[in-house]
Design an enzyme around this catalytic site. Structure first.
Site, PDB file in Angstrom:
ATOM      1  CB  CYS A   1      -0.873  -0.010   1.260  1.00  0.00           C
ATOM      2  SG  CYS A   1      -2.105   1.319   1.311  1.00  0.00           S
TER       3      CYS A   1
ATOM      4  CB  SER B   1      -9.738   4.199   7.607  1.00  0.00           C
ATOM      5  OG  SER B   1     -10.101   2.921   7.155  1.00  0.00           O
TER       6      SER B   1
ATOM      7  CG  ASN C   1      -8.108   5.180  11.615  1.00  0.00           C
ATOM      8  OD1 ASN C   1      -8.991   4.462  12.075  1.00  0.00           O
ATOM      9  ND2 ASN C   1      -7.439   4.863  10.538  1.00  0.00           N
TER      10      ASN C   1
ATOM     11  N   GLY D   1      -3.968  -2.881   0.933  1.00  0.00           N
ATOM     12  CA  GLY D   1      -4.112  -1.900  -0.147  1.00  0.00           C
ATOM     13  C   GLY D   1      -5.223  -0.902   0.046  1.00  0.00           C
ATOM     14  CD  GLU D   2      -7.703   3.802  -0.167  1.00  0.00           C
ATOM     15  OE1 GLU D   2      -7.646   3.416   1.007  1.00  0.00           O
ATOM     16  OE2 GLU D   2      -8.749   4.226  -0.683  1.00  0.00           O
TER      17      GLU D   2
ATOM     18  CB  CYS E   1      -2.012   4.279   7.892  1.00  0.00           C
ATOM     19  SG  CYS E   1      -3.210   4.902   6.711  1.00  0.00           S
TER      20      CYS E   1
ATOM     21  CB  CYS F   1      -8.054  -4.338  11.343  1.00  0.00           C
ATOM     22  SG  CYS F   1      -9.756  -4.690  11.231  1.00  0.00           S
TER      23      CYS F   1
END
Ligand code: SAH
Length: 368
Positions: free
Chosen positions: A114, A225, A227, A161-162, A118, A345
């Site tokens: 990815c 997401s 967060n 991945g995104e 993050c 996750c």
């Protein structure tokens, strides 16, 4: 050509082209599509529809390939497990099977690695290796259903991945998965989870909106997401916030088409001790989400291979949940299935593999 990469209409067009005359191949393409996705078999010569046209069957066999990638590994933690598929170039995709009450949820990957970076996510540490094709995404579902014999009815794009960074392949995969003539997975049982890629959310909203006539994709779920409750915290843990701020993200979420009274946007929130888990953060989050029909999924942090962050205590998680609920925000706490098998996750990824690739290929892309 990998047949699993072709949505129904594209397959029909290719068959028509093989036939020489436009519009003639649909009958045969339809038979192939149904057999392929219902039974996991691609053998046109054995289909009654081809008896009168064996040359077309042979030509189809030459033009299209169907080979599910072999299993490269399976790591379990009770009922939840992840499986790895060996792709044609030696890379591996990762998919997680999660038991629900009646069916299984499949957490699929859309990329190997990815770019989003993050800070709390194991996949990010791998860097970006490559996009998966639509066929490689669909293959994860086919292997789960037809090889592992798992009754998969829910799909979440929450693996490696995104998805919005690989939009076209993800959109084609969704078209294939939801096709009534094939796997027939209901769009309301599919969630696309994004880091907050605003352009991607807008494109997906258009796809869902353009689907009004058939209604097939109308209830596709969007998960985002978040967060963090504000730009400062979000920017510190998610570099993507430098591309789209939380207010730009909120505008896109407000425009997301919710086409059914039962539907909502899923807002994922990984709880990191001392970073975003204080009661005041819960209040800010409730404020941010005001006006959106959203359900917050609280995910206590799953540790990666090195301990940068800490999972808050169950008491702290409950306190956050209570503060958020009391502020009027609908929310749930997500269980941490699979974390002993690095299948939870944010735990997918193979750092050793990507390190060796990076040495071979030079630096990977980073979102700045
Ligand atoms: N790129 C997509 C989908 C993959 S991540 C996205 O960002 O949504 C799937 C979910 O796992 C995201 O909600 C992410 O916030 C969460 N996640 C990532 N790392 C995690 C970790 N270490 N512990 C718990 N959840 C994590």
């Amino acid at each position: 050509m990998d047949i699993l990469s072709l949505p129904y209409d594209a397959l029909c067009r290719k068959f028509a082209a093989l036939h020489g005359k436009l519009g003639k191949g649909v009958f045969h393409a339809d038979a192939v599509f149904q057999k392929l996705y219902r039974d996991g078999v691609f053998d046109p010569e054995s289909l009654p529809e081809f008896v009168a046209n064996l040359p077309l069957a042979r030509s189809a066999k030459q033009h299209f390939s169907f080979a599910l990638p072999p299993l490269a590994g399976k790591q379990g933690d009770g009922d939840t497990f992840k499986f790895l598929l060996r792709l044609h170039d030696g890379l591996e995709s990762e998919t997680v099977v999660i038991p629900m009450r009646k069916y299984k949820t499949l957490c699929v990957s859309s990329q190997v690695g990815c770019k989003m970076g993050c800070r709390f996510c194991e996949t990010a540490r791998m860097g970006f290796v490559r996009h998966l094709t639509a066929g490689e995404i669909v293959a994860q579902v086919m292997v789960a259903r037809h090889v592992l014999r798992e009754p998969v009815e829910n799909i979440v794009f929450m693996g490696m991945g995104e998805p919005m960074d690989n939009f076209d392949a993800v959109a084609d995969a969704i078209r294939i998965l939801t096709d009534q003539r094939g796997l027939a997975i209901a769009a309301k049982n599919i969630a696309v989870s994004t880091v907050g890629h605003v352009t991607g959310i807008e494109r997906l909203a258009k796809l869902v909106g353009a689907d009004k006539s058939s209604g097939r994709l109308q209830r596709l779920h969007l998960a985002v997401s978040l967060n963090a409750p504000n730009d400062e915290i979000r920017a510190a843990i998610m570099p993507v916030n430098g591309l789209w701020s939380m207010s730009e993200l909120k505008d896109a979420l407000l425009r997301w088409p919710l086409n059914h009274p039962d539907d909502f946007i899923l807002a994922e929130y990984v709880l990191l001790e001392g970073v975003n888990d204080a009661p005041e953060h819960a209040l800010m989050l409730a404020e941010y989400l005001r006006g959106l029909n959203a359900c917050v999924n609280l995910i206590p942090y799953n540790p990666g291979l090195d301990g940068t962050y800490v999972r808050p205590s169950p008491e702290r998680v409950t306190e956050f949940f209570k503060t958020l609920s009391d502020a009027g925000q609908y929310c749930r706490i997500r269980g941490t299935k699979g974390d002993n098998a690095m299948a939870a996750c944010g735990q997918l990824g193979n750092r050793a593999l990507s390190r060796s690739l990076r040495q071979a290929q030079g630096p990977v892309l980073e979102v700045t």
